[in-house]
Motif scaffolding. Sequence first.
Motif, PDB file in Angstrom:
ATOM      1  N   GLN A   1       0.845  -1.186   0.000  1.00 51.87           N
ATOM      2  CA  GLN A   1       0.000   0.000   0.000  1.00 51.87           C
ATOM      3  C   GLN A   1       0.878   1.231   0.000  1.00 51.87           C
ATOM      4  O   GLN A   1       2.017   1.209   0.474  1.00 51.87           O
ATOM      5  CB  GLN A   1      -0.910   0.025   1.241  1.00 51.87           C
ATOM      6  N   ARG A   2       0.336   2.321  -0.549  1.00 49.64           N
ATOM      7  CA  ARG A   2       1.044   3.598  -0.520  1.00 49.64           C
ATOM      8  C   ARG A   2       0.532   4.407   0.671  1.00 49.64           C
ATOM      9  O   ARG A   2      -0.668   4.495   0.899  1.00 49.64           O
ATOM     10  CB  ARG A   2       0.822   4.383  -1.818  1.00 49.64           C
TER      11      ARG A   2
ATOM     12  N   LEU B   1       8.786   6.653  -2.500  1.00 51.90           N
ATOM     13  CA  LEU B   1       8.351   7.120  -3.814  1.00 51.90           C
ATOM     14  C   LEU B   1       8.604   8.609  -4.007  1.00 51.90           C
ATOM     15  O   LEU B   1       8.894   9.048  -5.124  1.00 51.90           O
ATOM     16  CB  LEU B   1       6.863   6.818  -4.011  1.00 51.90           C
TER      17      LEU B   1
ATOM     18  N   ARG C   1       0.961   8.204   2.700  1.00 54.15           N
ATOM     19  CA  ARG C   1       1.453   9.582   2.744  1.00 54.15           C
ATOM     20  C   ARG C   1       1.700   9.902   4.208  1.00 54.15           C
ATOM     21  O   ARG C   1       0.787   9.850   5.029  1.00 54.15           O
ATOM     22  CB  ARG C   1       0.441  10.557   2.153  1.00 54.15           C
TER      23      ARG C   1
ATOM     24  N   ARG D   1       5.738   3.192  -0.323  1.00 56.99           N
ATOM     25  CA  ARG D   1       5.029   1.961  -0.695  1.00 56.99           C
ATOM     26  C   ARG D   1       5.579   0.837   0.181  1.00 56.99           C
ATOM     27  O   ARG D   1       6.787   0.578   0.187  1.00 56.99           O
ATOM     28  CB  ARG D   1       5.238   1.619  -2.167  1.00 56.99           C
TER      29      ARG D   1
ATOM     30  N   GLU E   1       6.040   9.835   0.559  1.00 56.89           N
ATOM     31  CA  GLU E   1       5.121   8.809   0.083  1.00 56.89           C
ATOM     32  C   GLU E   1       5.890   7.500   0.054  1.00 56.89           C
ATOM     33  O   GLU E   1       6.952   7.394  -0.558  1.00 56.89           O
ATOM     34  CB  GLU E   1       4.581   9.149  -1.303  1.00 56.89           C
TER      35      GLU E   1
ATOM     36  N   ASP F   1      -3.897   3.857  -0.730  1.00 59.17           N
ATOM     37  CA  ASP F   1      -4.452   2.691  -1.420  1.00 59.17           C
ATOM     38  C   ASP F   1      -5.351   1.930  -0.463  1.00 59.17           C
ATOM     39  O   ASP F   1      -4.855   1.340   0.505  1.00 59.17           O
ATOM     40  CB  ASP F   1      -3.336   1.760  -1.906  1.00 59.17           C
TER      41      ASP F   1
END
Length: 256
Positions: free
Chosen positions: A149-150, A182, A152, A211, A209, A238
Amino acid sequence: MDMQAVRSVLLDEARELLVELEQNLLAIESAGADPERINALFRAAHTLKGSSGMFNLHLVVDFTHLMENLLVRVRNGEQAIDGPLVSLLLGCGDYLSRLFDEVAEGRDDSDPDPRERARLCAALNDYLGGAADSAAPAASATPASAGLQRWRISLRPEPQVLSYGLDPLAFIQYLTDKGELLSLQILDEQLPALAELDPESCYLGFVLELRTQASRESLEQALEFIAQDCAIELECLDPPPSAAQGGAPAERQAEG
């Protein structure tokens, strides 16, 4: 926050975990393995690695990482925990105890016995099959796309955070070790004019960000030592697959 007090807590916890590690290994040696004891071994190695990462104790982190990878295999039933392996892990615990003795004296990068470390690492790698990526995170044993999952993550440290011995960049580095970075944005709107700048104050914020397979709880634990002196926001970009299919739950996840 008194960082000496925090380090003292870390060392006390490490001692307790090493005692727990030894007790469970001796219990396995005498009475045999069971899932509860194996899980306790894994938790000890995982916690030692995570808390040590907060203070950039690289010698501890790298060593316990190998132990964690091997214990993942034991926990998954891929590796039996027999007498020789118990002996090896007991030796690892003894070495870690000496390593934390160095940390307690303020010698974070001092190896008490490089030859013994090399011997133990070689033995751990033998159990891991000598894989070239044995220093990779244990989660890499699963497919790269599984559970990714991403996130923030926004970090806005208080100005006094540096005077407490907390380096925000160390926490960012620790987060990136949990996955793939990312993007990284530096927030400098609070940066004063050069003539007014205090070199002992932190004026920058950070938004990254990431992942990762790590859960929200795991990410929060990675930041717990700085949480008192830093505004932190975590947003999952996500939603889980079931939420994505349902539409409405995905919106709730983004809001949470």
